[in-house]
Design a protein around this motif. Structure first.
Motif, PDB file in Angstrom:
ATOM      1  N   ASP A 180       0.838  -1.198   0.000  1.00 51.24           N
ATOM      2  CA  ASP A 180       0.000   0.000   0.000  1.00 51.24           C
ATOM      3  C   ASP A 180       0.875   1.252   0.000  1.00 51.24           C
ATOM      4  OD1 ASP A 180      -2.619   1.453   0.453  1.00 51.24           O
ATOM      5  OD2 ASP A 180      -1.474   2.106   2.206  1.00 51.24           O
ATOM      6  N   PRO A 181       0.730   2.140  -0.992  1.00 51.60           N
ATOM      7  CA  PRO A 181       1.599   3.321  -1.070  1.00 51.60           C
ATOM      8  C   PRO A 181       1.541   4.203   0.170  1.00 51.60           C
ATOM      9  CG  PRO A 181       0.403   3.023  -3.125  1.00 51.60           C
ATOM     10  CD  PRO A 181      -0.173   2.045  -2.152  1.00 51.60           C
ATOM     11  N   GLY A 182       0.331   4.435   0.697  1.00 50.24           N
ATOM     12  CA  GLY A 182       0.207   5.280   1.878  1.00 50.24           C
ATOM     13  C   GLY A 182       0.900   4.688   3.083  1.00 50.24           C
ATOM     14  N   THR A 183       0.777   3.380   3.259  1.00 51.35           N
ATOM     15  CA  THR A 183       1.433   2.713   4.382  1.00 51.35           C
ATOM     16  C   THR A 183       2.945   2.780   4.237  1.00 51.35           C
ATOM     17  OG1 THR A 183      -0.449   1.210   4.622  1.00 51.35           O
ATOM     18  CG2 THR A 183       1.631   0.550   5.650  1.00 51.35           C
ATOM     19  N   LEU A 215       4.681   5.039   2.665  1.00 55.10           N
ATOM     20  CA  LEU A 215       5.112   6.411   2.938  1.00 55.10           C
ATOM     21  C   LEU A 215       5.101   6.691   4.437  1.00 55.10           C
ATOM     22  CD1 LEU A 215       6.057   9.066   1.760  1.00 55.10           C
ATOM     23  CD2 LEU A 215       3.667   9.742   1.483  1.00 55.10           C
ATOM     24  N   ASP A 216       4.085   6.212   5.144  1.00 49.55           N
ATOM     25  CA  ASP A 216       4.033   6.397   6.601  1.00 49.55           C
ATOM     26  C   ASP A 216       5.245   5.736   7.268  1.00 49.55           C
ATOM     27  OD1 ASP A 216       1.686   7.816   6.504  1.00 49.55           O
ATOM     28  OD2 ASP A 216       0.399   6.100   6.961  1.00 49.55           O
ATOM     29  N   ASN A 244       8.279   7.785   6.565  1.00 51.19           N
ATOM     30  CA  ASN A 244       8.231   9.025   7.341  1.00 51.19           C
ATOM     31  C   ASN A 244       8.799   8.847   8.748  1.00 51.19           C
ATOM     32  OD1 ASN A 244       7.213  10.980   5.587  1.00 51.19           O
ATOM     33  ND2 ASN A 244       5.088  10.403   5.959  1.00 51.19           N
ATOM     34  N   THR A 275       7.174  13.337   3.804  1.00 46.69           N
ATOM     35  CA  THR A 275       5.968  13.991   3.290  1.00 46.69           C
ATOM     36  C   THR A 275       6.117  15.508   3.317  1.00 46.69           C
ATOM     37  OG1 THR A 275       4.533  12.158   3.938  1.00 46.69           O
ATOM     38  CG2 THR A 275       3.493  14.310   3.643  1.00 46.69           C
ATOM     39  N   LEU A 303       4.995   7.507  -4.549  1.00 48.37           N
ATOM     40  CA  LEU A 303       3.998   6.973  -3.621  1.00 48.37           C
ATOM     41  C   LEU A 303       2.776   7.879  -3.503  1.00 48.37           C
ATOM     42  CD1 LEU A 303       6.425   5.754  -0.820  1.00 48.37           C
ATOM     43  CD2 LEU A 303       5.045   4.291  -2.310  1.00 48.37           C
ATOM     44  N   THR A 304       2.948   9.170  -3.793  1.00 43.64           N
ATOM     45  CA  THR A 304       1.831  10.105  -3.661  1.00 43.64           C
ATOM     46  C   THR A 304       1.149  10.432  -4.985  1.00 43.64           C
ATOM     47  OG1 THR A 304       3.333  12.008  -3.865  1.00 43.64           O
ATOM     48  CG2 THR A 304       2.894  11.193  -1.644  1.00 43.64           C
ATOM     49  N   PRO A 337      -1.279  10.265  -8.070  1.00 41.86           N
ATOM     50  CA  PRO A 337      -2.625   9.696  -8.126  1.00 41.86           C
ATOM     51  C   PRO A 337      -2.933   8.866  -9.376  1.00 41.86           C
ATOM     52  CG  PRO A 337      -2.704  11.997  -8.764  1.00 41.86           C
ATOM     53  CD  PRO A 337      -1.275  11.705  -8.405  1.00 41.86           C
TER      54      PRO A 337
END
Length: 478
Positions: A65-68, A70-71, A74, A126, A456-457, A459
């Motif tokens: 998952d891209p958001g995960t 990136l988290d 971070n 981010t 990762l961000t 769209p």
């Protein structure tokens, strides 16, 4: 803190699979690619333990998952910072030069933890990305002249492909600095690569060195979307910028590119023939004229080997078997159109492979006899010298040979850079181009984490590459 990690070359190969989810065509015979790996995952294990990143690396193995992702990135803070250029080279080699290139995000985590990322001032990735999208990376530059000496839009020549982007938008992507001389010095167009903008890619390396030179007046492109959208459209920005800069300066232009910027410049030369007469020299750094067999590894998927996850359009187009690559090469884009000097690292480009010898993706032919110099520093520099050591995808931006041969080409308009005209032995004795500091090299190495963060961000993710536009279909032999 220094890391001294032994590495071993394993004789594994990377297979790229044709799948129903990809619109692909056969091109050249699939090249054999040597994958460098560590016995028992030594780099990830030892370096991860040293940096306290064992849990982070395990988490990155368990998610697509891209958001995960990136988290997770971070949360990585630097545990060490290299204090010398040899240490930068050694640390990057320990991360990328020996790791099987299947999970670039784990390598980026190791890079961030090693102090080779953009995490300065305690900011996370981010926050840095958000700041990255303004200022010198602006895609809306309003100070560019509208009075040009000849027509450049909707066409500079009857043989050119049509533009799909409005002229105002094409022009706004060109960043002209306040000190630009508009032809008093030769204009140099700097073209960035995938997931990047020209301001940050070149600001801490080649633009810094070229600014003030009597042989160069640098401007740069900031293509909307960070070169992640359809590469055919990205190429429109290059084609327009060449003709526009030539017109407002009443002189020819030199193009210096990084990564996808080289591929798209070659596409512009192929399908906007008017650009060829307006360019004195083309100097692509880490280009992928044959695409890369590692493109699939950048696609987030539960099946990373097949690379079935959705990707940015330009990434799919840079797959070795894409129609974009096949169309360019079938239309004559496998050979130079203007005097060209390519720069690529045989050890080890973590984004573009193969990148060694005459089978390198960056290697360009010279069927038109315009003059081509293909520069692989590990071949040019004496074995054991700093210049023959480890340089990654971004590292070629600060290699001493890169800058020296760019200056040589600029000083000999209409000729490629020549190794016979520079002091190869002296240049190869340096880790970075004279004039660049440790901070500049660290910032250049930090382009890779920023690029992956932008990916990762982004769209716009797809399973199938954009269709080849009609003008290219009509011209190519595919």
């Amino acid at each position: 803190m220094r890391f001294s990690i032994p590495y071993f070359a394993l004789g594994a190969s990377i297979a790229v699979h044709d799948t129903a989810a990809r619109a692909v065509v056969a091109v050249d015979e699939e090249p054999a690619v040597e994958s460098r790996g560590l016995v028992g995952g030594l780099v990830g294990g030892v370096l991860g333990t040293v940096l306290g990143l064992g849990d982070v690396l395990e988490q990155l193995d368990q998610t697509q998952d891209p958001g995960t992702i990136l988290d997770i990135l971070n949360g990585v803070k630097p545990r060490a910072t290299p204090t010398s250029l040899p240490e930068v080279q050694e640390t990057l080699q320990s991360i990328y030069g020996a790791a099987t290139p299947t999970n670039l995000f784990k390598n980026v985590a190791l890079q961030l933890g090693s102090g080779l990322g953009p995490h300065d001032g305690g900011k996370d990735l981010t926050s840095i990305i958000a700041e990255h999208l303004d200022g010198e990376n602006s895609v809306d530059n309003s100070n560019n002249p509208t009075n040009v000496s000849r027509a450049v839009y909707p066409s500079a020549s009857a043989g050119d492909a049509p533009y799909s982007v409005p002229e105002a938008q094409l022009r706004a992507a060109i960043r002209i600095p306040a000190a630009f001389t508009f032809g008093a010095k030769p204009p140099v167009l700097l073209v960035p690569g995938t997931w990047s903008y020209g301001g940050s890619v070149f600001g801490v390396n080649l633009r810094k060195l070229l600014t003030g030179s009597p042989h160069a007046d640098p401007v740069w492109l900031n293509v909307p979307g960070g070169m992640m959208r359809d590469a055919q459209v990205n190429s429109e920005y290059v084609a327009y910028a060449v003709n526009y800069l030539s017109a407002i300066c009443n002189s020819n232009v030199t193009v210096v590119s990084w990564s996808q910027g080289g591929l798209d410049t070659q596409w512009a030369f192929t399908f906007w023939p008017s650009t060829r007469a307006r360019v004195s020299n083309f100097l692509p750094i880490s280009p992928d004229f044959r695409g890369t067999v590692l493109a699939n590894a950048l696609c987030l998927s539960a099946d990373s080997e097949l690379g079935l996850g959705p990707c940015d359009p330009a990434v799919i187009q840079q797959e070795h078997t894409s129609r974009y690559i096949a169309t360019l090469r079938a239309a004559g884009g496998d050979s130079a159109y203007v005097p060209t000097t390519t720069f690529y690292s045989g050890f080890f480009d973590e984004i573009v492979q193969p990148q060694h010898g005459t089978e390198a993706s960056a290697y360009l032919l010279d069927a038109r006899g315009v003059g081509v110099t293909n520069v692989e520093p590990q071949v040019v520099c004496p074995s054991g010298s700093p210049g023959a050591g480890f340089y990654g995808h971004a590292g070629m931006l600060y290699h001493p040979l890169t800058y020296a041969l760019i200056v040589d080409a600029l000083s000999h308009s209409g000729e490629p850079g020549s190794l016979s005209r520079v002091d190869v032995a002296d240049l190869c004795s340096h880790y970075a181009a004279p004039g660049l500091t440790l901070e500049d090299v660290l910032a250049t190495a930090g382009l890779i984490p920023i690029a992956l963060g932008l990916m990762l961000t982004s769209p716009d993710k797809r399973l199938i590459e954009p269709p080849i536009l009609s003008y290219a279909k009509a011209t190519s032999r595919v």
